[in-house]
Design an enzyme around this catalytic site. Structure first.
Site, mmCIF file in Angstrom:
data_model
loop_
_atom_site.group_PDB
_atom_site.id
_atom_site.type_symbol
_atom_site.label_atom_id
_atom_site.label_comp_id
_atom_site.label_asym_id
_atom_site.label_seq_id
_atom_site.Cartn_x
_atom_site.Cartn_y
_atom_site.Cartn_z
ATOM 1 N N GLU A 71 -0.899 3.458 1.024
ATOM 2 C CA GLU A 71 -1.493 4.160 2.166
ATOM 3 C C GLU A 71 -0.699 3.759 3.395
ATOM 4 O OE1 GLU A 71 -5.536 2.968 2.456
ATOM 5 O OE2 GLU A 71 -6.103 3.915 0.587
ATOM 6 N N GLU A 150 -6.800 13.548 -0.412
ATOM 7 C CA GLU A 150 -7.899 12.609 -0.639
ATOM 8 C C GLU A 150 -8.924 12.889 0.443
ATOM 9 O OE1 GLU A 150 -6.974 8.521 -1.502
ATOM 10 O OE2 GLU A 150 -8.865 7.842 -0.621
HETATM 11 N N1 PXP Z 1 -8.875 5.671 0.628
HETATM 12 C C1 PXP Z 1 -8.252 5.573 1.830
HETATM 13 C C2 PXP Z 1 -7.243 6.616 2.180
HETATM 14 C C3 PXP Z 1 -8.516 4.502 2.698
HETATM 15 O O1 PXP Z 1 -7.887 4.424 3.884
HETATM 16 C C4 PXP Z 1 -9.437 3.505 2.291
HETATM 17 C C5 PXP Z 1 -9.707 2.339 3.183
HETATM 18 O O2 PXP Z 1 -8.543 1.618 3.390
HETATM 19 C C6 PXP Z 1 -10.036 3.641 1.025
HETATM 20 C C7 PXP Z 1 -9.753 4.744 0.227
HETATM 21 C C8 PXP Z 1 -10.975 2.619 0.493
HETATM 22 O O3 PXP Z 1 -12.117 2.564 1.263
HETATM 23 P P1 PXP Z 1 -13.202 1.439 0.986
HETATM 24 O O4 PXP Z 1 -12.523 0.128 1.202
HETATM 25 O O5 PXP Z 1 -14.256 1.725 1.984
HETATM 26 O O6 PXP Z 1 -13.650 1.612 -0.445
#
Ligand code: PXP
Length: 239
Positions: A71, A150
């Site tokens: 990410e 996503e």
């Molecule tokens: N997907 C993305 C694109 C994110 O930025 C995050 C948080 O970094 C997550 C999933 C995961 O989120 P969580 O930690 O709240 O499960």
């Protein structure tokens, strides 16, 4: 189709960094979650490298067998790093320096987004865009050439946590509509942010979700139940 589980291990790095030493070891966490069923490892390398840093990412890429989902913010600096790391997936996320976590989806009118996406794709990296649950954003992601989207599930997850029935239905329907729009394209459909057992189970009513990306709850819950129990439970929910 069985949905995949991507485990975000940023919070292991946050805990490690609290002491400035190397415990808990991030690589060990990645190996453990893979051992118990994670299909990919998600890491958010922020511009300030406040949790997972570039050195961590390079080590994980070298050592682990499962795909890495990086990410990152849509900046030239991060694209150059992605080209060096060569993860299987990049998920482009918005990034504000002072936020605690990613607060919302991407602004798709961000200049250079299309150029950055093309650069990554030309280097055999699949690109996903982290977007709000809006059909307009699904259509625009497709126009920008994304391989996947996503959907930011934060509002839905909060509605579940606060047991707000109307909001649950409203947010769930938004996500469902995005899935229907996405089905008109070849883009993969992923979900993530704020998810726990309950919200994941509810979302799993939507068929053919490619992947769920879950971080905070998995790491937090594993303090009580351990990775084997928590990861296996998510895998069961998604099967
Ligand atoms: N997907 C993305 C694109 C994110 O930025 C995050 C948080 O970094 C997550 C999933 C995961 O989120 P969580 O930690 O709240 O499960």
């Amino acid at each position: 189709m069985k949905s995949k589980l991507g485990v975000n291990i940023d919070h292991v790095a946050t805990l490690r960094n609290a002491r400035g030493e190397n415990h808990p070891v991030l690589l060990k966490a990645a190996e453990e979650v893979i051992k118990y069923g994670a299909d990919s490892i998600t890491i958010h390398v922020r511009e300030d490298q406040r949790h997972v840093n570039k050195k961590d990412a390079l080590l994980l890429k070298k050592k682990i067998k499962k795909p890495i989902n990086l990410e990152m913010a849509p900046t030239n600096n991060m694209v150059n790093f992605a080209l060096k790391l060569k993860p299987k997936f990049v998920c482009i996320v918005p990034e504000k320096r002072k936020e605690v976590t990613t607060e919302g989806g991407l602004n798709l009118s961000h200049k250079n987004l299309k150029i950055l996406i093309n650069k990554l794709k030309k280097n055999n990296i699949e690109v996903s865009l982290f977007i709000n649950p809006s059909t307009k954003d699904v259509i625009n992601s497709h126009k920008l050439g994304a391989n996947a989207i996503e959907i930011h599930t934060g509002s839905f997850a909060n509605a579940i946590k606060t047991k707000n029935k109307n909001k649950i239905i409203l947010e769930f329907n938004k996500i469902k509509k995005c899935k229907l729009e996405c089905d008109k394209t070849k883009m993969k459909f992923n979900l993530g942010h704020g998810l726990d057992y309950k919200s994941t189970m509810y979302l799993n009513k939507i068929k053919n979700i490619n992947e769920y990306n879950i971080g905070h709850f998995i790491i937090g819950e594993s303090l009580f139940d351990g990775f084997p129990k928590v990861i296996k439970k998510f895998k069961r929910l998604l099967s």
